[in-house]
Design a protein around this motif. Structure first.
Motif, PDB file in Angstrom:
ATOM      1  N   PHE A  74       0.829  -1.204   0.000  1.00 16.33           N
ATOM      2  CA  PHE A  74       0.000   0.000   0.000  1.00 16.33           C
ATOM      3  C   PHE A  74       0.862   1.252   0.000  1.00 16.33           C
ATOM      4  O   PHE A  74       0.609   2.207  -0.756  1.00 16.33           O
ATOM      5  CB  PHE A  74      -0.923   0.013   1.226  1.00 16.33           C
ATOM      6  CG  PHE A  74      -1.675   1.308   1.390  1.00 16.33           C
ATOM      7  CD1 PHE A  74      -2.868   1.521   0.717  1.00 16.33           C
ATOM      8  CD2 PHE A  74      -1.167   2.320   2.196  1.00 16.33           C
ATOM      9  CE1 PHE A  74      -3.546   2.733   0.856  1.00 16.33           C
ATOM     10  CE2 PHE A  74      -1.839   3.527   2.335  1.00 16.33           C
ATOM     11  CZ  PHE A  74      -3.033   3.735   1.662  1.00 16.33           C
ATOM     12  N   LEU A  75       1.885   1.278   0.848  1.00 20.39           N
ATOM     13  CA  LEU A  75       2.742   2.459   0.924  1.00 20.39           C
ATOM     14  C   LEU A  75       3.506   2.669  -0.378  1.00 20.39           C
ATOM     15  O   LEU A  75       3.694   3.810  -0.815  1.00 20.39           O
ATOM     16  CB  LEU A  75       3.707   2.324   2.102  1.00 20.39           C
ATOM     17  CG  LEU A  75       3.079   2.469   3.490  1.00 20.39           C
ATOM     18  CD1 LEU A  75       4.082   2.101   4.574  1.00 20.39           C
ATOM     19  CD2 LEU A  75       2.552   3.885   3.709  1.00 20.39           C
ATOM     20  N   ALA A  76       3.953   1.587  -1.002  1.00 21.37           N
ATOM     21  CA  ALA A  76       4.666   1.720  -2.277  1.00 21.37           C
ATOM     22  C   ALA A  76       3.761   2.315  -3.342  1.00 21.37           C
ATOM     23  O   ALA A  76       4.174   3.206  -4.112  1.00 21.37           O
ATOM     24  CB  ALA A  76       5.197   0.355  -2.718  1.00 21.37           C
ATOM     25  N   GLU A  77       2.515   1.871  -3.390  1.00 21.34           N
ATOM     26  CA  GLU A  77       1.578   2.404  -4.380  1.00 21.34           C
ATOM     27  C   GLU A  77       1.213   3.856  -4.069  1.00 21.34           C
ATOM     28  O   GLU A  77       1.117   4.688  -4.979  1.00 21.34           O
ATOM     29  CB  GLU A  77       0.323   1.523  -4.410  1.00 21.34           C
ATOM     30  CG  GLU A  77       0.582   0.134  -4.968  1.00 21.34           C
ATOM     31  CD  GLU A  77      -0.615  -0.796  -4.819  1.00 21.34           C
ATOM     32  OE1 GLU A  77      -1.627  -0.367  -4.205  1.00 21.34           O
ATOM     33  OE2 GLU A  77      -0.539  -1.941  -5.308  1.00 21.34           O
ATOM     34  N   ALA A  78       1.039   4.156  -2.779  1.00 20.17           N
ATOM     35  CA  ALA A  78       0.733   5.535  -2.396  1.00 20.17           C
ATOM     36  C   ALA A  78       1.890   6.465  -2.736  1.00 20.17           C
ATOM     37  O   ALA A  78       1.678   7.603  -3.171  1.00 20.17           O
ATOM     38  CB  ALA A  78       0.408   5.596  -0.905  1.00 20.17           C
ATOM     39  N   CYS A  79       3.123   5.991  -2.535  1.00 17.10           N
ATOM     40  CA  CYS A  79       4.296   6.804  -2.871  1.00 17.10           C
ATOM     41  C   CYS A  79       4.378   7.060  -4.369  1.00 17.10           C
ATOM     42  O   CYS A  79       4.739   8.159  -4.800  1.00 17.10           O
ATOM     43  CB  CYS A  79       5.567   6.122  -2.379  1.00 17.10           C
ATOM     44  SG  CYS A  79       5.856   6.290  -0.598  1.00 17.10           S
ATOM     45  N   ALA A  80       4.035   6.046  -5.171  1.00 18.20           N
ATOM     46  CA  ALA A  80       4.095   6.217  -6.628  1.00 18.20           C
ATOM     47  C   ALA A  80       3.113   7.297  -7.075  1.00 18.20           C
ATOM     48  O   ALA A  80       3.440   8.146  -7.921  1.00 18.20           O
ATOM     49  CB  ALA A  80       3.797   4.891  -7.319  1.00 18.20           C
ATOM     50  N   THR A  81       1.920   7.284  -6.502  1.00 15.05           N
ATOM     51  CA  THR A  81       0.921   8.303  -6.845  1.00 15.05           C
ATOM     52  C   THR A  81       1.360   9.686  -6.371  1.00 15.05           C
ATOM     53  O   THR A  81       1.294  10.670  -7.114  1.00 15.05           O
ATOM     54  CB  THR A  81      -0.431   7.944  -6.216  1.00 15.05           C
ATOM     55  OG1 THR A  81      -0.868   6.686  -6.725  1.00 15.05           O
ATOM     56  CG2 THR A  81      -1.473   9.012  -6.520  1.00 15.05           C
ATOM     57  N   ALA A  82       1.805   9.746  -5.128  1.00 14.19           N
ATOM     58  CA  ALA A  82       2.218  11.038  -4.568  1.00 14.19           C
ATOM     59  C   ALA A  82       3.422  11.598  -5.315  1.00 14.19           C
ATOM     60  O   ALA A  82       3.528  12.817  -5.505  1.00 14.19           O
ATOM     61  CB  ALA A  82       2.539  10.872  -3.087  1.00 14.19           C
ATOM     62  N   GLU A  83       4.338  10.730  -5.726  1.00 18.81           N
ATOM     63  CA  GLU A  83       5.544  11.193  -6.398  1.00 18.81           C
ATOM     64  C   GLU A  83       5.209  11.901  -7.703  1.00 18.81           C
ATOM     65  O   GLU A  83       5.810  12.935  -8.042  1.00 18.81           O
ATOM     66  CB  GLU A  83       6.490  10.021  -6.657  1.00 18.81           C
ATOM     67  CG  GLU A  83       7.795  10.436  -7.286  1.00 18.81           C
ATOM     68  CD  GLU A  83       8.789   9.293  -7.374  1.00 18.81           C
ATOM     69  OE1 GLU A  83       9.966   9.563  -7.693  1.00 18.81           O
ATOM     70  OE2 GLU A  83       8.396   8.134  -7.127  1.00 18.81           O
ATOM     71  N   HIS A  84       4.263  11.367  -8.444  1.00 16.25           N
ATOM     72  CA  HIS A  84       3.874  11.998  -9.708  1.00 16.25           C
ATOM     73  C   HIS A  84       3.370  13.420  -9.463  1.00 16.25           C
ATOM     74  O   HIS A  84       3.786  14.376 -10.130  1.00 16.25           O
ATOM     75  CB  HIS A  84       2.787  11.153 -10.377  1.00 16.25           C
ATOM     76  CG  HIS A  84       2.263  11.755 -11.650  1.00 16.25           C
ATOM     77  ND1 HIS A  84       1.185  12.645 -11.675  1.00 16.25           N
ATOM     78  CD2 HIS A  84       2.672  11.629 -12.944  1.00 16.25           C
ATOM     79  CE1 HIS A  84       0.965  13.016 -12.913  1.00 16.25           C
ATOM     80  NE2 HIS A  84       1.842  12.427 -13.707  1.00 16.25           N
ATOM     81  N   ASP A  85       2.477  13.560  -8.479  1.00 14.29           N
ATOM     82  CA  ASP A  85       1.918  14.881  -8.186  1.00 14.29           C
ATOM     83  C   ASP A  85       2.983  15.821  -7.613  1.00 14.29           C
ATOM     84  O   ASP A  85       3.013  17.017  -7.939  1.00 14.29           O
ATOM     85  CB  ASP A  85       0.767  14.743  -7.184  1.00 14.29           C
ATOM     86  CG  ASP A  85      -0.409  13.970  -7.752  1.00 14.29           C
ATOM     87  OD1 ASP A  85      -0.523  13.867  -8.986  1.00 14.29           O
ATOM     88  OD2 ASP A  85      -1.205  13.444  -6.943  1.00 14.29           O
ATOM     89  N   PHE A  86       3.848  15.280  -6.772  1.00  9.23           N
ATOM     90  CA  PHE A  86       4.885  16.095  -6.143  1.00  9.23           C
ATOM     91  C   PHE A  86       5.854  16.639  -7.184  1.00  9.23           C
ATOM     92  O   PHE A  86       6.196  17.824  -7.175  1.00  9.23           O
ATOM     93  CB  PHE A  86       5.636  15.239  -5.115  1.00  9.23           C
ATOM     94  CG  PHE A  86       6.734  15.956  -4.392  1.00  9.23           C
ATOM     95  CD1 PHE A  86       6.476  16.675  -3.236  1.00  9.23           C
ATOM     96  CD2 PHE A  86       8.042  15.910  -4.859  1.00  9.23           C
ATOM     97  CE1 PHE A  86       7.492  17.332  -2.555  1.00  9.23           C
ATOM     98  CE2 PHE A  86       9.065  16.566  -4.196  1.00  9.23           C
ATOM     99  CZ  PHE A  86       8.789  17.275  -3.046  1.00  9.23           C
ATOM    100  N   ARG A  87       6.305  15.788  -8.087  1.00 10.05           N
ATOM    101  CA  ARG A  87       7.274  16.233  -9.093  1.00 10.05           C
ATOM    102  C   ARG A  87       6.670  17.295 -10.006  1.00 10.05           C
ATOM    103  O   ARG A  87       7.343  18.250 -10.403  1.00 10.05           O
ATOM    104  CB  ARG A  87       7.774  15.038  -9.895  1.00 10.05           C
ATOM    105  CG  ARG A  87       8.626  14.083  -9.082  1.00 10.05           C
ATOM    106  CD  ARG A  87       9.418  13.121  -9.953  1.00 10.05           C
ATOM    107  NE  ARG A  87      10.116  12.150  -9.146  1.00 10.05           N
ATOM    108  CZ  ARG A  87      11.203  12.391  -8.406  1.00 10.05           C
ATOM    109  NH1 ARG A  87      11.700  13.617  -8.377  1.00 10.05           N
ATOM    110  NH2 ARG A  87      11.777  11.435  -7.711  1.00 10.05           N
ATOM    111  N   ALA A  88       5.406  17.139 -10.350  1.00  5.21           N
ATOM    112  CA  ALA A  88       4.758  18.153 -11.195  1.00  5.21           C
ATOM    113  C   ALA A  88       4.670  19.484 -10.456  1.00  5.21           C
ATOM    114  O   ALA A  88       4.907  20.548 -11.047  1.00  5.21           O
ATOM    115  CB  ALA A  88       3.358  17.666 -11.590  1.00  5.21           C
ATOM    116  N   LEU A  89       4.381  19.435  -9.159  1.00  4.14           N
ATOM    117  CA  LEU A  89       4.284  20.671  -8.379  1.00  4.14           C
ATOM    118  C   LEU A  89       5.636  21.350  -8.259  1.00  4.14           C
ATOM    119  O   LEU A  89       5.748  22.577  -8.457  1.00  4.14           O
ATOM    120  CB  LEU A  89       3.730  20.351  -6.988  1.00  4.14           C
ATOM    121  CG  LEU A  89       3.561  21.546  -6.050  1.00  4.14           C
ATOM    122  CD1 LEU A  89       2.478  22.480  -6.564  1.00  4.14           C
ATOM    123  CD2 LEU A  89       3.241  21.066  -4.637  1.00  4.14           C
ATOM    124  N   VAL A  90       6.669  20.597  -7.926  1.00  3.12           N
ATOM    125  CA  VAL A  90       8.010  21.169  -7.765  1.00  3.12           C
ATOM    126  C   VAL A  90       8.497  21.751  -9.085  1.00  3.12           C
ATOM    127  O   VAL A  90       9.106  22.831  -9.115  1.00  3.12           O
ATOM    128  CB  VAL A  90       8.987  20.109  -7.217  1.00  3.12           C
ATOM    129  CG1 VAL A  90      10.425  20.621  -7.282  1.00  3.12           C
ATOM    130  CG2 VAL A  90       8.624  19.737  -5.783  1.00  3.12           C
TER     131      VAL A  90
END
Length: 299
Positions: A161-177
């Motif tokens: 679950f954490l690995a999948e949540a990180c994958a989703t969050a990473e996409h949004d985070f990188r776009a924001l940064v």
């Protein structure tokens, strides 16, 4: 010599072994019962008789990060931002497969720094010009992936679950940064990283320093209202002292989701039993349910 990191995590025992070896190399006094101040991403040991704190990193593979910490401390001192200074001992020292650095010892007998003290330190830090040395772009995800890859004694479905949540969050985070102005940030800005030398606050722990949105340094205090019971009036004081409310920024939900995953994967490293396991279960349940107001507890 092969690194012990391949076989042993950073525990009090392995960190103490590296500390003793490094102190021997540096000619510093140490004892097997030297006080452990903190054990997290690094281990910190106090040598008050020598005026030194010994900081043990997880492995020699963290050389760039250790060099960055030393450079950031010297940069902050150059602009009179209160901080802990590295000592004159040649460093870092490789010992027992880990990198060890040495810092000025400051006895911390004061209460936790106030919310407004943290806000003022961050305001001053964020007002500095960019340093002359390179800082990496803010990216908390490699550390999270490393923790997940090394997870022991944690349910497989929780790691998944954490690995999948990180994958989703990473996409949004990188776009924001990528779409936001980048400035020097502390990277792990909470009151636990403010050391009080009497009445004088000192910003410590520069391991996560990076170039990124300044909002990243404000998120931990904003999260603390929902997660850790920080009174809303205290948060209002923080906002007034700093001069901005990060919860009103469009990128706040993305940064909050990323920070909460970071806090949960950090706890996961010691969540095999006892209070840490109980708190990890609370955090996992709240993340699975999308419950942003479930109370978490510091350990």
């Amino acid at each position: 010599m092969a690194s012990h990191e391949a076989y042993e995590g950073l525990t009090e025992h392995t960190a103490r072994r590296a500390m003793l070896a490094a102190c021997g190399s540096a000619g510093l006094p140490s004892r097997p019962d030297t006080e452990l101040l903190r054990l997290g991403e690094n281990a910190l040991f106090a040598l008050p008789e020598a005026g030194v704190v010994v900081r043990v990193a997880r492995s020699t593979g963290m050389a760039d990060k250790v060099a960055k910490e030393l450079a950031v401390a010297r940069w902050l001192a150059e602009y009179d931002v209160p901080c802990v200074h590295p000592t004159d001992v040649p460093q870092p020292i490789e010992a027992d497969g880990r990198l060890v650095t040495f810092w000025t010892y400051v006895p911390d007998s004061s209460p936790l720094a106030s919310i407004t003290t943290l806000a003022t330190l961050l305001r001053d830090l964020h007002a500095l010009p960019d340093p002359a040395f390179p800082l990496p772009t803010l990216d908390p995800f490699p550390v999270m992936r490393r923790r997940l890859a090394a997870a022991l004694g944690i349910r497989r479905e929780d790691v998944r679950f954490l690995a999948e949540a990180c994958a989703t969050a990473e996409h949004d985070f990188r776009a924001l940064v990528a779409s936001s102005p980048r400035h020097p940030v502390h990277g792990d800005a909470h009151r636990g990283n403010v050391l009080m030398d009497g009445d004088r606050p000192m910003l410590i722990d520069y391991e996560a320093a990076a170039m990124g949105p300044r909002a990243w340094d404000l998120v931990p205090t904003a999260i603390a209202v929902d997660r850790f019971g920080l009174p809303p009036a205290d948060y209002a004081d923080f906002v007034r002292a700093y001069g901005a409310d990060v919860t009103q920024w469009h990128g706040y939900p993305v940064l909050r989701a990323t920070r909460e995953l970071g806090m949960t994967t950090w706890l996961m490293q010691s969540a095999q039993s006892g209070p840490a396991a109980e708190e990890f279960a609370v955090r996992m349940e709240s993340l699975r349910e999308g419950d942003r107001e479930r109370r978490w507890h510091t350990l």
